[in-house]
Scaffold this motif. Structure first.
Motif, PDB file in Angstrom:
ATOM      1  N   PHE A   1     -33.505  11.105  20.410  1.00 24.33           N
ATOM      2  CA  PHE A   1     -33.600   9.731  19.928  1.00 24.33           C
ATOM      3  C   PHE A   1     -32.842   8.854  20.908  1.00 24.33           C
ATOM      4  N   PHE A   2     -33.522   7.886  21.519  1.00 26.53           N
ATOM      5  CA  PHE A   2     -32.887   7.034  22.513  1.00 26.53           C
ATOM      6  C   PHE A   2     -32.333   5.771  21.884  1.00 26.53           C
ATOM      7  N   THR A   3     -33.203   4.923  21.412  1.00 28.37           N
ATOM      8  CA  THR A   3     -32.790   3.659  20.806  1.00 28.37           C
ATOM      9  C   THR A   3     -33.724   3.356  19.647  1.00 28.37           C
ATOM     10  N   TYR A   4     -33.363   2.382  18.839  1.00 29.15           N
ATOM     11  CA  TYR A   4     -34.237   1.993  17.739  1.00 29.15           C
ATOM     12  C   TYR A   4     -35.540   1.397  18.257  1.00 29.15           C
ATOM     13  N   GLU A   5     -35.509   0.798  19.451  1.00 35.13           N
ATOM     14  CA  GLU A   5     -36.724   0.229  20.020  1.00 35.13           C
ATOM     15  C   GLU A   5     -37.682   1.317  20.504  1.00 35.13           C
ATOM     16  N   THR A   6     -37.140   2.327  21.181  1.00 37.61           N
ATOM     17  CA  THR A   6     -38.004   3.373  21.736  1.00 37.61           C
ATOM     18  C   THR A   6     -38.202   4.537  20.778  1.00 37.61           C
ATOM     19  N   GLY A   7     -37.245   4.762  19.891  1.00 36.91           N
ATOM     20  CA  GLY A   7     -37.349   5.891  18.973  1.00 36.91           C
ATOM     21  C   GLY A   7     -37.153   7.214  19.692  1.00 36.91           C
ATOM     22  N   VAL A   8     -37.824   8.250  19.193  1.00 40.04           N
ATOM     23  CA  VAL A   8     -37.713   9.593  19.759  1.00 40.04           C
ATOM     24  C   VAL A   8     -38.537   9.662  21.030  1.00 40.04           C
TER      25      VAL A   8
END
Length: 143
Positions: free
Chosen positions: A61-68
């Motif tokens: 999981f990277f960021t809420y924008e990119t997700g998994v």
């Protein structure tokens, strides 16, 4: 002899003190870790035929924008400045039942193809699996 030893110790101390300076400017070739954020777990790297270095990371999981990210890929000419190239997989491989994760990718080049080996499993998996996907380019998508 004792005076000579004292003088040598004095000179050595003077030399050591003289070597202590403020931190010098490191110049344009310095960088700090991490060079890629937020995370590149279990990285595998290759210098591809196009002259770029490519790094591949465990599913995360990277960021809420990119997700998994399903094996994030980044490329660089200098191993310091990295460009996000997307994911190796458009979707998670579905050949193993359950909800396994893609772990510890390893990239190899052979005979005009890039081979991406990966484990597909969960913690304490009684039946872990290893898969391989190929692509004619180092940035995928891999199938």
């Amino acid at each position: 002899m004792r005076l000579l030893n004292i003088m040598l110790l004095f000179l050595l101390g003077f030399f050591i003190l003289g070597c202590e300076t403020e931190e010098e400017d490191k110049g344009p070739n310095m960088y700090t870790n991490p060079v890629i954020e937020p995370v590149i777990a279990d990285p595998s790297i290759i210098r591809a035929e196009d002259g770029y270095y490519y790094v591949y990371a465990t599913e995360d999981f990277f960021t809420y924008e990119t997700g998994v990210r399903y094996v994030a890929i980044f490329r660089s000419k200098d191993l310091v400045n990295w460009e996000d190239m997307g994911d190796a997989f458009e979707q998670k491989p579905s050949w193993k039942p359950g909800n396994p994760y893609i772990w510890a990718p390893d990239i190899q080049y052979f005979n005009g193809q890039y081979y991406l080996y990966y484990s597909l499993s969960v913690w304490h998996d009684p039946n872990p699996a290893i898969g391989v996907a190929t692509s004619p380019t180092p940035y995928g998508p891999f199938t």
